[in-house]
Write a protein that holds these residues in place. Structure first.
Motif, PDB file in Angstrom:
ATOM      1  N   UNK A  20       0.812  -1.209   0.000  1.00 42.48           N
ATOM      2  CA  UNK A  20       0.000   0.000   0.000  1.00 42.48           C
ATOM      3  C   UNK A  20       0.845   1.258   0.000  1.00 42.48           C
ATOM      4  N   UNK A  21       1.933   1.237   0.762  1.00 47.40           N
ATOM      5  CA  UNK A  21       2.824   2.405   0.800  1.00 47.40           C
ATOM      6  C   UNK A  21       3.446   2.656  -0.566  1.00 47.40           C
ATOM      7  N   UNK A  22       3.845   1.568  -1.234  1.00 51.72           N
ATOM      8  CA  UNK A  22       4.426   1.711  -2.571  1.00 51.72           C
ATOM      9  C   UNK A  22       3.401   2.290  -3.547  1.00 51.72           C
ATOM     10  N   UNK A  23       2.184   1.763  -3.518  1.00 47.80           N
ATOM     11  CA  UNK A  23       1.147   2.273  -4.419  1.00 47.80           C
ATOM     12  C   UNK A  23       0.823   3.730  -4.112  1.00 47.80           C
ATOM     13  N   UNK A  24       0.948   4.108  -2.844  1.00 53.06           N
ATOM     14  CA  UNK A  24       0.660   5.485  -2.464  1.00 53.06           C
ATOM     15  C   UNK A  24       1.661   6.486  -2.995  1.00 53.06           C
ATOM     16  N   UNK A  25       2.839   6.015  -3.388  1.00 59.91           N
ATOM     17  CA  UNK A  25       3.853   6.920  -3.936  1.00 59.91           C
ATOM     18  C   UNK A  25       3.673   7.162  -5.431  1.00 59.91           C
ATOM     19  N   UNK A  26       2.819   6.366  -6.055  1.00 68.46           N
ATOM     20  CA  UNK A  26       2.588   6.519  -7.497  1.00 68.46           C
ATOM     21  C   UNK A  26       1.741   7.768  -7.739  1.00 68.46           C
ATOM     22  N   UNK A  27       2.239   8.660  -8.573  1.00 67.59           N
ATOM     23  CA  UNK A  27       1.534   9.906  -8.851  1.00 67.59           C
ATOM     24  C   UNK A  27       0.878   9.865 -10.228  1.00 67.59           C
ATOM     25  N   UNK A  28      -0.343  10.350 -10.261  1.00 66.71           N
ATOM     26  CA  UNK A  28      -1.080  10.476 -11.518  1.00 66.71           C
ATOM     27  C   UNK A  28      -1.466  11.940 -11.680  1.00 66.71           C
ATOM     28  N   UNK A  29      -0.874  12.588 -12.661  1.00 63.44           N
ATOM     29  CA  UNK A  29      -1.084  14.017 -12.900  1.00 63.44           C
ATOM     30  C   UNK A  29      -0.759  14.847 -11.657  1.00 63.44           C
ATOM     31  N   UNK A  30       0.317  14.463 -10.991  1.00 63.32           N
ATOM     32  CA  UNK A  30       0.796  15.230  -9.843  1.00 63.32           C
ATOM     33  C   UNK A  30       0.143  14.900  -8.524  1.00 63.32           C
ATOM     34  N   UNK A  31      -0.833  13.994  -8.504  1.00 59.61           N
ATOM     35  CA  UNK A  31      -1.535  13.642  -7.268  1.00 59.61           C
ATOM     36  C   UNK A  31      -1.320  12.165  -6.945  1.00 59.61           C
ATOM     37  N   UNK A  32      -1.289  11.866  -5.660  1.00 60.71           N
ATOM     38  CA  UNK A  32      -1.136  10.481  -5.220  1.00 60.71           C
ATOM     39  C   UNK A  32      -2.021  10.245  -4.000  1.00 60.71           C
ATOM     40  N   UNK A  33      -2.271   8.990  -3.701  1.00 63.35           N
ATOM     41  CA  UNK A  33      -3.118   8.647  -2.560  1.00 63.35           C
ATOM     42  C   UNK A  33      -2.361   8.705  -1.240  1.00 63.35           C
ATOM     43  N   UNK A  34      -1.040   8.643  -1.293  1.00 64.03           N
ATOM     44  CA  UNK A  34      -0.262   8.669  -0.060  1.00 64.03           C
ATOM     45  C   UNK A  34      -0.546   7.432   0.784  1.00 64.03           C
ATOM     46  N   UNK A  35      -0.549   7.614   2.099  1.00 60.71           N
ATOM     47  CA  UNK A  35      -0.754   6.469   2.988  1.00 60.71           C
ATOM     48  C   UNK A  35      -2.177   5.927   2.913  1.00 60.71           C
ATOM     49  N   UNK A  36      -3.106   6.692   2.325  1.00 62.06           N
ATOM     50  CA  UNK A  36      -4.475   6.193   2.168  1.00 62.06           C
ATOM     51  C   UNK A  36      -4.507   4.952   1.283  1.00 62.06           C
ATOM     52  N   UNK A  37      -3.486   4.792   0.443  1.00 55.49           N
ATOM     53  CA  UNK A  37      -3.423   3.610  -0.417  1.00 55.49           C
ATOM     54  C   UNK A  37      -3.303   2.331   0.406  1.00 55.49           C
ATOM     55  N   UNK A  38      -2.775   2.447   1.622  1.00 56.77           N
ATOM     56  CA  UNK A  38      -2.673   1.271   2.495  1.00 56.77           C
ATOM     57  C   UNK A  38      -4.070   0.757   2.836  1.00 56.77           C
ATOM     58  N   UNK A  39      -5.005   1.678   3.087  1.00 52.03           N
ATOM     59  CA  UNK A  39      -6.382   1.266   3.375  1.00 52.03           C
ATOM     60  C   UNK A  39      -6.989   0.547   2.179  1.00 52.03           C
TER      61      UNK A  39
END
Length: 257
Positions: A20-39
């Protein structure tokens, strides 16, 4: 692999957290989910296998560390900001919470959601994990285990459904506001430098007190008079080093660090 994760809940925890942390670092058009990707990763794993679980102590410890970290990092800026705009900010926050609460109650009546579900959804819409913990704790204390389990599940489901929109919705609104109000982040940084040490190079110096005008005056009064943009740490006086606080008064010959 699934059986291995079921038998090793700690391994499951680290797999979900790291992925989840890794996915949270992926940016799409300058935005990313951050730690919310862990959820979201946890939701995906839970959907794949309902037998996935972690010990309750891990959940409680994680929540404690989360709240502690937020308080520790935001404490100084919170009180400094509260002195200047406390009433305005407090009123705005309370108004927003009441407004979203009324919307949640209205949706519960219109769509027939249970109290547990809509309460969890309300916590998720504000991305407020401690609020969900409070709901679960309340249910646990008010009902026996047989009655509490389905209510807790309802609250968690409501939270899980609304949390993604709480995150994505905020990102979308922020992007819209940036476009509408043409926000200049560089200018904003300059405005908040007195509250937050942003975009500032830190320099360490040692100075000797030679000016009579700053001697025998408490540091809090000196700060009010001169508005020092300095953090005083230690002081050498008569061969002894001591910590500096707002009650400290400098004397001629003191070495300040």
């Amino acid at each position: 692999m699934s059986a291995l994760l079921v038998e090793n809940p700690l391994l499951l925890l680290f797999v979900v957290a790291s992925l989840g942390y890794f996915l949270g670092t992926v940016k799409i058009k300058g935005s990313s989910l951050g730690v919310a990707a862990v959820l979201f990763t946890g939701l995906a794993f839970g959907a794949m296998n309902p037998d996935f679980h972690i010990p309750e102590i891990i959940y409680l410890l994680g929540l404690v560390l989360f709240v502690y970290s937020i308080g520790l990092s935001s404490g100084p800026a919170f009180f400094e900001s509260y002195k200047k705009n406390g009433v305005r900010d407090f009123g705005f926050i309370v108004s927003m919470l009441l407004l979203t609460g009324l919307v949640a109650v209205a949706l519960a009546y219109l769509l027939g959601f249970s109290a547990a579900t809509i309460t969890g959804a309300y916590a998720g819409s504000t991305t407020n994990t401690p609020a969900l913990a409070g709901v679960i704790d309340y249910i646990t204390n008010q009902f026996d285990s047989a009655a509490a389990e389905p209510l807790i599940n309802q609250a968690v489901v409501g939270y899980s459904f609304s949390y993604p929109m709480g995150v994505l919705g905020a990102i979308i609104i922020i992007i819209m506001m940036e476009k509408i109000f043409k926000i200049d982040y560089k200018a904003e940084k300059k405005k908040i430098r007195k509250l937050y040490p942003v975009d500032v190079e830190l320099t360490t110096i040692t100075a000797k007190v030679l000016n009579e005008e700053v001697s025998n005056i408490e540091l809090r009064d000196l700060n009010k008079q001169h508005k020092f943009d300095v953090v005083f740490g230690r002081m050498l006086r008569d061969g002894k080093i001591s910590l500096i606080n707002y009650d400290t008064s400098f004397q001629i010959g003191d070495v300040v660090m």
